[in-house]
Scaffold this active site. Sequence first.
Site, PDB file in Angstrom:
ATOM      1  CB  SER A 144      18.605  -5.176   7.396  1.00  0.00           C
ATOM      2  OG  SER A 144      18.645  -6.040   8.503  1.00  0.00           O
ATOM      3  N   PRO A 150      28.166 -12.318   6.707  1.00  0.00           N
ATOM      4  CG  PRO A 150      29.858 -12.588   5.145  1.00  0.00           C
ATOM      5  CD  PRO A 150      29.564 -11.956   6.457  1.00  0.00           C
ATOM      6  CG  ASP A 151      29.561 -17.123   8.252  1.00  0.00           C
ATOM      7  OD1 ASP A 151      29.192 -17.604   7.161  1.00  0.00           O
ATOM      8  OD2 ASP A 151      30.757 -16.983   8.581  1.00  0.00           O
ATOM      9  CG  HIS A 152      23.093 -12.551  11.283  1.00  0.00           C
ATOM     10  ND1 HIS A 152      21.737 -12.572  11.022  1.00  0.00           N
ATOM     11  CD2 HIS A 152      23.207 -12.194  12.586  1.00  0.00           C
ATOM     12  CE1 HIS A 152      21.066 -12.229  12.111  1.00  0.00           C
ATOM     13  NE2 HIS A 152      21.940 -11.996  13.075  1.00  0.00           N
ATOM     14  CE  LYS A 165      16.585  -6.276   3.448  1.00  0.00           C
ATOM     15  NZ  LYS A 165      15.441  -5.536   2.952  1.00  0.00           N
TER      16      LYS A 165
HETATM   17  N1  LIG Z   1      11.831  -7.590  10.289  1.00  0.00           N
HETATM   18  C1  LIG Z   1      12.926  -7.197  10.888  1.00  0.00           C
HETATM   19  O1  LIG Z   1      13.201  -7.533  12.054  1.00  0.00           O
HETATM   20  C2  LIG Z   1      13.879  -6.293  10.148  1.00  0.00           C
HETATM   21  C3  LIG Z   1      15.104  -6.009  10.742  1.00  0.00           C
HETATM   22  C4  LIG Z   1      15.946  -5.076  10.120  1.00  0.00           C
HETATM   23  C5  LIG Z   1      15.576  -4.495   8.914  1.00  0.00           C
HETATM   24  N2  LIG Z   1      14.386  -4.834   8.339  1.00  0.00           N
HETATM   25  C6  LIG Z   1      14.052  -4.158   7.083  1.00  0.00           C
HETATM   26  O2  LIG Z   1      13.236  -3.027   7.390  1.00  0.00           O
HETATM   27  C7  LIG Z   1      12.362  -2.763   6.290  1.00  0.00           C
HETATM   28  C8  LIG Z   1      10.934  -2.694   6.786  1.00  0.00           C
HETATM   29  O3  LIG Z   1      10.556  -3.945   7.333  1.00  0.00           O
HETATM   30  P1  LIG Z   1       9.012  -4.303   7.585  1.00  0.00           P
HETATM   31  O4  LIG Z   1       8.986  -5.609   8.309  1.00  0.00           O
HETATM   32  O5  LIG Z   1       8.310  -3.154   8.164  1.00  0.00           O
HETATM   33  O6  LIG Z   1       8.536  -4.480   6.089  1.00  0.00           O
HETATM   34  P2  LIG Z   1       7.334  -5.331   5.489  1.00  0.00           P
HETATM   35  O7  LIG Z   1       6.120  -5.148   6.342  1.00  0.00           O
HETATM   36  O8  LIG Z   1       7.793  -6.731   5.224  1.00  0.00           O
HETATM   37  O9  LIG Z   1       7.101  -4.563   4.115  1.00  0.00           O
HETATM   38  C9  LIG Z   1       7.821  -4.821   2.962  1.00  0.00           C
HETATM   39  C10 LIG Z   1       7.082  -4.109   1.849  1.00  0.00           C
HETATM   40  O10 LIG Z   1       7.744  -4.350   0.614  1.00  0.00           O
HETATM   41  C11 LIG Z   1       6.749  -4.475  -0.370  1.00  0.00           C
HETATM   42  N3  LIG Z   1       7.237  -5.252  -1.497  1.00  0.00           N
HETATM   43  C12 LIG Z   1       7.758  -6.506  -1.489  1.00  0.00           C
HETATM   44  N4  LIG Z   1       8.037  -6.892  -2.733  1.00  0.00           N
HETATM   45  C13 LIG Z   1       7.678  -5.871  -3.546  1.00  0.00           C
HETATM   46  C14 LIG Z   1       7.699  -5.679  -4.934  1.00  0.00           C
HETATM   47  N5  LIG Z   1       8.128  -6.629  -5.784  1.00  0.00           N
HETATM   48  N6  LIG Z   1       7.262  -4.484  -5.446  1.00  0.00           N
HETATM   49  C15 LIG Z   1       6.803  -3.512  -4.612  1.00  0.00           C
HETATM   50  N7  LIG Z   1       6.739  -3.646  -3.275  1.00  0.00           N
HETATM   51  C16 LIG Z   1       7.168  -4.818  -2.760  1.00  0.00           C
HETATM   52  C17 LIG Z   1       5.602  -5.198   0.299  1.00  0.00           C
HETATM   53  O11 LIG Z   1       4.419  -4.962  -0.425  1.00  0.00           O
HETATM   54  P3  LIG Z   1       3.010  -5.618  -0.033  1.00  0.00           P
HETATM   55  O12 LIG Z   1       2.473  -4.725   1.043  1.00  0.00           O
HETATM   56  O13 LIG Z   1       2.231  -5.553  -1.284  1.00  0.00           O
HETATM   57  O14 LIG Z   1       3.276  -7.017   0.431  1.00  0.00           O
HETATM   58  C18 LIG Z   1       5.627  -4.577   1.679  1.00  0.00           C
HETATM   59  O15 LIG Z   1       4.788  -3.453   1.735  1.00  0.00           O
HETATM   60  C19 LIG Z   1      12.613  -3.865   5.277  1.00  0.00           C
HETATM   61  O16 LIG Z   1      13.567  -3.421   4.339  1.00  0.00           O
HETATM   62  C20 LIG Z   1      13.212  -4.977   6.120  1.00  0.00           C
HETATM   63  O17 LIG Z   1      14.010  -5.859   5.374  1.00  0.00           O
HETATM   64  C21 LIG Z   1      13.537  -5.716   8.929  1.00  0.00           C
END
Ligand SMILES: NC(=O)c1ccc[n+]([C@@H]2O[C@H](COP(=O)([O-])OP(=O)(O)OC[C@H]3O[C@@H](n4cnc5c(N)ncnc54)[C@H](OP(=O)(O)O)[C@@H]3O)[C@@H](O)[C@H]2O)c1
Length: 297
Positions: A144, A150-152, A165
Site C-alpha cells: 500500500s 507514519p502520521d497518515h 506492511k
Molecule cells: N482498501 C484500500 O483502499 C487499499 C489501499 C491500498 C492498498 N490496499 C491493500 O491492497 C490489498 C488488497 O486489498 P483488498 O481491499 O482487495 O483486500 P481484501 O478484500 O480486504 O482482502 C484481504 C484478504 O486477506 C485475507 N486474509 C486476511 N487475514 C488472513 C489470514 N490470517 N490468513 C489468510 N488470509 C487472510 C482475507 O481472507 P478472507 O477472504 O477469508 O477474509 C481476504 O481475502 C491489501 O493488501 C490492502 O491492504 C488497500
Amino acid sequence: MRVVVTGAGGQTGSLVVKKLIEHGIETTAVVRSEVSKNKLANQLDAKTAVNIVLADVTNPETLRPVFVGMDACVIVTSSMPQLLKSSLLGVILAKIFTLGYVSKKPSFYFDEGQSPEIVDWLGQRSQIDAAKASGLKHVVLVSSMAGTKPDHFLNTQMENIVLWKRKAECYLVSSGLPYTIIHPGGLLPHFGDDKPAPGGRRMLYAAVDDSLMDDGQNHSQVPREDVAAVCVASLLEPQLSKGRSFDLGSGPDLGEPCNLSLKDLLEPLQGSNACYTKEQAEFKGSKKIRTCPCGEQ
Ligand SMILES: NC(=O)c1ccc[n+]([C@@H]2O[C@H](COP(=O)([O-])OP(=O)(O)OC[C@H]3O[C@@H](n4cnc5c(N)ncnc54)[C@H](OP(=O)(O)O)[C@@H]3O)[C@@H](O)[C@H]2O)c1
C-alpha cells in the site's frame, strides 16, 4: 508457469485469480475459510480449472505445503480493519462544533489475532519464508501507499498497518527472492460505493515513496482491477518487473479501453524504486521512526 495467489478470496485477490486464469496460467488460490472458498468458487465459471486450498497466514504449518511446486506467487493478504462505530460520534461532533474546520478521523479495530503486526508483518514473513523454502522464482507483493507516512490516518488509526506492511517489504527485499512490490493508492471502488470501477479504462501512473499522494494531481487512487492487471503483467514480463518496488495510481475513467503497457508504466521512474530504510526494516510498533526516502532526515 504455476502461480499461487494468497488472499484469493479478497476483492483484489479474486481479480488476480480471474486474470491469471484468463491468461491460461495454472493457478492455485489460497483462502482462509470454507466461506471464502465458496464465495470465490461462486465467482468463477464452474468449468474453470482452479485449485482452491485453505491456509491461514498466521499458521505457517498450513501455509508451507501450498507453495510447494509453485513457480511464482502473488501475495494479496491483508489484515482487515473494522470500523469502531462509537468513534463516529466524535467525528460528527468535531465537525459540528468546529464548523468543519477540524476533521477527526474514525477509529478502527482488528479481530483478535488478526492485527497488522500479526497478518501484515508476521503473516507475510511466513509467506516469504515458504516461497523461499520452495524455491519460487518470483514473488509479487501487493502492499500500500503511505509506507513513508507514519502520521497518515492509515497508520495512526489502524495500528500502523502500512508500516508493518513496509517492514514485510524490507524482509522480502533482503530475502534474495526475485520480487515485485506494488503500492496501490486508495482502491476503487471505495468501501460502500456501489458504483463499479472497471479496470483498463484509465491512465496508470507509477511513482515511488508516496509522491503521488502529495503532487496534487489526484492520481492516488486506482481500481482493484488495474492492480490485478499490473500483478499479472509483472508475472508475464519478469524482465521488466523483477527487483522493482513502486506506487500505483491512476487518472480519471476515460470511458474507453486504455491498454496496459508495463514498459510505459515503469519508464518514467527511470529505474528508481522505493527507498527502504533501516528504520523501516527494524520497525517495532513505535511511530517514532525516520522514513524519509534515502535516510536524508
Ligand atoms: N482498501 C484500500 O483502499 C487499499 C489501499 C491500498 C492498498 N490496499 C491493500 O491492497 C490489498 C488488497 O486489498 P483488498 O481491499 O482487495 O483486500 P481484501 O478484500 O480486504 O482482502 C484481504 C484478504 O486477506 C485475507 N486474509 C486476511 N487475514 C488472513 C489470514 N490470517 N490468513 C489468510 N488470509 C487472510 C482475507 O481472507 P478472507 O477472504 O477469508 O477474509 C481476504 O481475502 C491489501 O493488501 C490492502 O491492504 C488497500
